[in-house]
Design a protein around this motif. Structure first.
Motif: not given
Lengths: 138, 151
Positions: A112, A116, A118-120, A122-123, A126-127, B105-106, B109, B112-113, B116, B119, B140
């Motif tokens: 998990l 997360v 990986l999401g960070a 990606a953001t 893109l930023s 994903l963006a 995100a 998800l953050w 998580t 949790a 983010l």
């Protein structure tokens, strides 16, 4: 009929001295008692790492390709070097930190945290693209 | 305890049952001699029971978490709007797919953050939870949307 064995010399030691010296009692002193990284975590890290590697590759290709394009357009002085370098450094930095932070977590939580991360990544990517476009006036 | 009566399973039992729990006895409710209420009272003559303070603290933590959840929701909306403003065009199909994946994903995100963090800091110190949520709010930020609006 049983007899009580005579006390060993260790029995006379204070508890703290025994726990510090005996790896069977002190888990921190015993390498086998510590949670190991394990093959499952390694597989998760490699699989998600492949996706992070794409972001790294994208950042590298921007760092290599964009300055040449800017030069061809005659706006080499507007090349956003800082953003381009950050695009290369950010993916491994974020992903590496997340592995470091989550390495003691159970597998589900470890996965998990890496998702997360990986999401960070990606953001951040893109930023940085948006910032580079904004700085160079596109 | 096993009973021979056939309707035993249909009754709640009584006080003689070992598993009997008196639901009417609240933790806040003082005993007959008032001893439980006396121990819950704060030391310096403050009439507010400690459990009431704890309850108020929990409510404040829940409210603050909800507030930050709202900020994360706004981040998600910011990313949904922001990805449309990005000048992304992949020269190959694979790169185009990866850019689409990055945009997806963006968008997720933030959620998800937030999930998580909740949790993994469940039962931990509130400062830990809010620290991670604050870090997420820094990492983010939907810059494509903000730069698009500001520009």
């Amino acid at each position: 009929m049983t007899t009580t064995p005579p006390p060993r010399p260790d029995d006379a030691l204070p508890v703290a001295a025994v726990t510090a010296a005996d790896p069977a009692i002190d888990p921190a002193a015993d390498p086998a008692a510590r949670p190991r990284f394990g093959a499952a975590r390694a597989v998760v890290a490699v699989l998600l790492g492949l996706l992070v590697a794409w972001f790294l590759w994208d950042g590298l290709s921007s760092l290599v390709g964009l300055p040449a394009q800017f030069e061809a357009l005659g706006i080499a002085d507007r090349t956003p070097w800082l953003v381009l370098v950050a695009g290369v450094l950010a993916p491994p930095l974020i992903f590496g930190l997340s592995i470091l932070l989550a390495r003691r977590q159970p597998l589900a939580q470890f996965t998990l945290v890496l998702i997360v991360a990986l999401g960070a990544v990606a953001t951040t990517r893109l930023s940085l693209i948006a910032t580079a476009a904004s700085l160079s006036g596109f | 305890m096993i009973s021979d009566r056939p309707d035993e399973a249909l009754s709640w039992g009584d006080e003689s049952d070992a598993s009997y729990v008196d639901a009417g006895q609240d933790a806040l409710e003082p005993d007959d001699d008032g001893s439980r209420g006396a121990t819950a009272t704060a030391i310096d003559g403050d009439p507010t029971p400690a459990s009431a303070l704890d309850s108020r603290r929990r409510t404040a933590i829940t409210a603050a978490t909800g507030l930050l959840g709202g900020v994360y929701l706004m981040y998600s909306v910011g990313w949904i709007l922001g990805v449309g403003l990005l000048p992304l065009a992949g020269p190959t199909l694979l790169i185009e797919i990866m850019y689409q994946f990055a945009e997806f994903l963006a968008i997720i995100a933030g959620a998800l953050w937030f999930a998580t963090t909740l949790a993994l800091t469940r039962g931990g110190r509130p400062v830990q939870r809010f620290g991670w949520l604050a870090l997420g709010m820094l990492v983010l930020v939907p810059w494509p949307f903000l730069l698009g609006v500001l520009g």
